[in-house]
Enzyme design. Structure first.
Site, PDB file in Angstrom:
ATOM      1  N   ASP A  20     -72.851  40.051 -14.379  1.00 52.53           N
ATOM      2  CA  ASP A  20     -74.192  40.608 -14.525  1.00 52.53           C
ATOM      3  C   ASP A  20     -74.859  39.965 -15.742  1.00 52.53           C
ATOM      4  O   ASP A  20     -74.837  40.495 -16.850  1.00 52.53           O
ATOM      5  CB  ASP A  20     -74.148  42.128 -14.656  1.00 52.53           C
ATOM      6  CG  ASP A  20     -75.543  42.727 -14.531  1.00 52.53           C
ATOM      7  OD1 ASP A  20     -76.507  41.963 -14.337  1.00 52.53           O
ATOM      8  OD2 ASP A  20     -75.667  43.957 -14.639  1.00 52.53           O
ATOM      9  N   ASN A  65     -72.546  51.307 -13.584  1.00 54.28           N
ATOM     10  CA  ASN A  65     -72.888  52.012 -14.829  1.00 54.28           C
ATOM     11  C   ASN A  65     -74.355  51.838 -15.215  1.00 54.28           C
ATOM     12  O   ASN A  65     -74.751  52.201 -16.314  1.00 54.28           O
ATOM     13  CB  ASN A  65     -71.960  51.586 -15.976  1.00 54.28           C
ATOM     14  CG  ASN A  65     -72.127  50.138 -16.370  1.00 54.28           C
ATOM     15  OD1 ASN A  65     -72.956  49.418 -15.792  1.00 54.28           O
ATOM     16  ND2 ASN A  65     -71.367  49.687 -17.341  1.00 54.28           N
ATOM     17  N   PHE A  70     -78.187  52.822 -15.386  1.00 54.14           N
ATOM     18  CA  PHE A  70     -78.776  54.164 -15.402  1.00 54.14           C
ATOM     19  C   PHE A  70     -80.144  54.189 -16.062  1.00 54.14           C
ATOM     20  O   PHE A  70     -80.535  53.257 -16.771  1.00 54.14           O
ATOM     21  CB  PHE A  70     -77.848  55.143 -16.137  1.00 54.14           C
ATOM     22  CG  PHE A  70     -77.644  54.804 -17.594  1.00 54.14           C
ATOM     23  CD1 PHE A  70     -78.607  55.110 -18.547  1.00 54.14           C
ATOM     24  CD2 PHE A  70     -76.488  54.171 -18.025  1.00 54.14           C
ATOM     25  CE1 PHE A  70     -78.422  54.804 -19.889  1.00 54.14           C
ATOM     26  CE2 PHE A  70     -76.298  53.846 -19.366  1.00 54.14           C
ATOM     27  CZ  PHE A  70     -77.274  54.160 -20.297  1.00 54.14           C
ATOM     28  N   GLU A 102     -81.953  57.144 -18.500  1.00 53.17           N
ATOM     29  CA  GLU A 102     -81.578  58.381 -19.179  1.00 53.17           C
ATOM     30  C   GLU A 102     -82.726  58.883 -20.033  1.00 53.17           C
ATOM     31  O   GLU A 102     -83.300  58.134 -20.816  1.00 53.17           O
ATOM     32  CB  GLU A 102     -80.350  58.110 -20.055  1.00 53.17           C
ATOM     33  CG  GLU A 102     -79.822  59.346 -20.760  1.00 53.17           C
ATOM     34  CD  GLU A 102     -78.558  59.037 -21.571  1.00 53.17           C
ATOM     35  OE1 GLU A 102     -77.535  58.693 -20.951  1.00 53.17           O
ATOM     36  OE2 GLU A 102     -78.634  59.104 -22.798  1.00 53.17           O
ATOM     37  N   HIS A 116     -76.665  42.387 -23.377  1.00 59.20           N
ATOM     38  CA  HIS A 116     -75.283  42.393 -23.867  1.00 59.20           C
ATOM     39  C   HIS A 116     -74.331  41.514 -23.051  1.00 59.20           C
ATOM     40  O   HIS A 116     -73.140  41.515 -23.311  1.00 59.20           O
ATOM     41  CB  HIS A 116     -74.740  43.803 -24.140  1.00 59.20           C
ATOM     42  CG  HIS A 116     -74.876  44.806 -23.053  1.00 59.20           C
ATOM     43  ND1 HIS A 116     -75.302  46.091 -23.286  1.00 59.20           N
ATOM     44  CD2 HIS A 116     -74.619  44.724 -21.745  1.00 59.20           C
ATOM     45  CE1 HIS A 116     -75.298  46.758 -22.156  1.00 59.20           C
ATOM     46  NE2 HIS A 116     -74.892  45.967 -21.204  1.00 59.20           N
ATOM     47  N   HIS A 158     -71.189  47.169 -27.770  1.00 59.16           N
ATOM     48  CA  HIS A 158     -72.274  47.404 -26.804  1.00 59.16           C
ATOM     49  C   HIS A 158     -72.193  48.758 -26.116  1.00 59.16           C
ATOM     50  O   HIS A 158     -73.082  49.123 -25.360  1.00 59.16           O
ATOM     51  CB  HIS A 158     -72.305  46.303 -25.757  1.00 59.16           C
ATOM     52  CG  HIS A 158     -71.401  46.551 -24.576  1.00 59.16           C
ATOM     53  ND1 HIS A 158     -70.060  46.798 -24.698  1.00 59.16           N
ATOM     54  CD2 HIS A 158     -71.664  46.578 -23.251  1.00 59.16           C
ATOM     55  CE1 HIS A 158     -69.529  46.962 -23.494  1.00 59.16           C
ATOM     56  NE2 HIS A 158     -70.471  46.841 -22.596  1.00 59.16           N
ATOM     57  N   GLY A 175     -66.947  51.724 -23.880  1.00 61.46           N
ATOM     58  CA  GLY A 175     -65.754  51.077 -23.341  1.00 61.46           C
ATOM     59  C   GLY A 175     -65.011  52.050 -22.439  1.00 61.46           C
ATOM     60  O   GLY A 175     -64.937  53.251 -22.720  1.00 61.46           O
TER      61      GLY A 175
END
Length: 480
Positions: A99, A206, A208, A210, A328, A403, A406
């Site tokens: 990504d 992951n 998202f 928010e 990142h 970042h 984890g």
DNA sequence: ATGTTC
């Protein structure tokens, strides 16, 4: 005297060295920025071997670095930083990841948690309704091949020029939302085909959106500079380059596997496929990677625009402005001081954030005295942090920090031990309204699947690589 | 992360 944890030698508090003797072929040591408990865990983990493998690559400078959120990835560890000489070193797609320019944008608003709390369900539902999310999701924008080429070159500016954003957004994006190295001619037809309908989509896993608020301020001066006052509502966007960047990574892993034979490069793991930075293959990957990075910045820009639309619909007159937008997963040509001399390096950050200290000339004017906002998402049930860059990080880690939290559990393990609908109910009781594309995907992203991000952040802060600014607590989450 | 085994 240095303390030993398995093969690791503690050289300073929070700084563990993996000596070059750990594995044949290492050209530099590995350095892990962790506390002792994490050092013990990582000493037994595959990511340690990956850290050592990276240290074997031609032209690596200084050390192969691991951040406290390190875990095993494709070839290179996630949470890894590696810098190579541009004249005699390599570039590797595995050092960026699939990504390309996965990253985070943080926006602050002119309203408080007290204003939003009564409307959080409606707000979260509207965000999910208006922002396409999930695997293979497509956006409202269907780009011609020519439009997509413009996106590849112009990045976030492309969207702002079309009314999807404000000029100020660009000022607060790393690289102003576009890398100059982009060349659409280096991008395959297949990548173009996959990318055309994906601009303005969140993705899955992951990724998202928010809605959160500032629940703690640790440094009044820095928080004020970043516009993060107590109880200010913020929106965090985590997304990347979707199928477009994924295809570019796939294409170039294959190209580089062939290039390695041609250039006589041997690596300990095929997933470290690479080419000399100054070779034809190396330059083409860099140009294509920059196209994907720019696509991702345009994507987060469109996502920010969609979020603004929803926020304005529910809270007329609201102001939503970008605090910062960081990549990142990326590689960049940067100048660093190595052994007292300036040197041009191709710095790979994979699951690691660039972090500029106070006074750095690359910072936007408003932040130049303070250092760069470092955005560190945690998990959907706890909190995220905003840190600020330090000069020490520029000297020790090529200007890099962690970042995120984890992973603690694999996706499989999380799915087995967590029930998605129960998780939703538990979070709701805590005042966090969560919507996902499926209960299974929610379970994979459960808070217990992640390390406590506060521990990760503490290591960075105590090691002097970042300063703590503020903590953000979620109230509404849309998961991909 | 990803048209999750072109």
């Amino acid at each position: 005297m240095s303390k030993q944890v398995g093969p690791l030698l503690q050289r300073a508090p929070y700084r563990y060295e993996l000596p070059e003797t750990y594995k044949k072929g290492m050209r530099v040591p590995g350095i892990l920025w962790v506390n002792e408990a994490a050092a013990r865990l990582i000493a037994e983990d595959q990511s340690l071997d990956q850290l050592a493998n990276v240290a074997c690559l031609p032209g690596i400078v200084g050390a192969s670095h691991g951040m406290p959120d390190i875990h095993a990835g494709y070839g290179f560890p996630i949470g890894g930083v590696a810098a190579f000489r541009t004249d005699s070193g390599v570039i590797s797609p595995g050092g960026v990841g699939y990504d390309i320019n996965c990253g985070v944008r943080l926006m602050k608003t002119s309203i408080t948690v007290e204003d939003v709390r009564p409307h959080i369900e409606e707000l979260t539902r509207r965000l999910q309704r208006d922002v396409p999310s999930g695997l293979a999701s497509e956006g409202e924008l269907s780009l011609s091949a020519a439009d997509l080429r413009d996106v590849m070159v112009q990045g976030a500016q492309w969207a702002v020029d079309r009314g999807m954003g404000e000029l100020q957004d660009l000022e607060f994006c790393e690289d102003r939302g576009a890398m100059q190295a982009a060349d659409p001619n280096a991008v395959s037809e297949r990548a173009v085909k996959r990318g055309r309908n994906q601009l303005g989509t969140l993705g899955s896993g992951n990724h998202f959106l928010e809605v959160c608020y500032v629940d703690s301020v640790y440094d009044d001066g820095l928080a004020e500079a970043f516009g993060l006052r107590y109880h200010t509502v913020c929106v965090m966007v985590h997304s990347g380059s979707r199928g477009f960047g994924h295809q570019i990574c796939t294409d170039y892993v294959s190209i580089m596997l062939k290039a390695m034979t041609k250039h006589g490069i041997h690596v300990p793991d095929r997933q470290l496929a690479c080419a000399p930075f100054d070779s034809d293959e190396g330059q083409k990957y860099y140009s294509a990677m920059a196209c994907a990075a720019n696509f991702a910045w345009a994507n987060r820009q469109v996502l920010a625009h969609l979020v603004r639309g929803v926020m304005s619909g529910l809270f007329p007159g609201i102001k939503v402005s970008t605090v910062y937008d960081v990549a990142h997963n990326i590689a960049r040509v940067e100048k660093h001081v190595v052994e007292g001399r300036p040197l041009e390096l191709i710095v790979h950050r994979k699951g690691a954030t660039k972090a500029l200290g106070p006074g750095n000339s690359l910072l936007p004017g408003a932040y130049s005295r303070y250092g760069q906002p470092i955005l560190v998402p945690g998990d959907m049930g706890r909190y995220s942090y905003v840190l600020a860059g330090t000069v020490k990080a520029q000297e020790e880690t090529f200007g890099s920090t962690c970042h995120g939290a984890g992973r603690l559990l694999s996706r499989e393990a999380a799915k087995k031990s967590v029930d998605g609908s129960m998780l939703k109910a538990t979070l709701r009781d805590k005042g966090i309204f969560v919507l996902g594309t499926s209960n299974a995907s929610l379970a994979e992203e459960a808070p217990e699947a992640y390390k406590d991000v506060s521990e990760v952040v503490s290591v960075m802060v105590d090691a002097g690589l970042a300063r703590k600014v503020a903590r953000l607590v979620p109230i509404g989450v849309v998961k991909g």
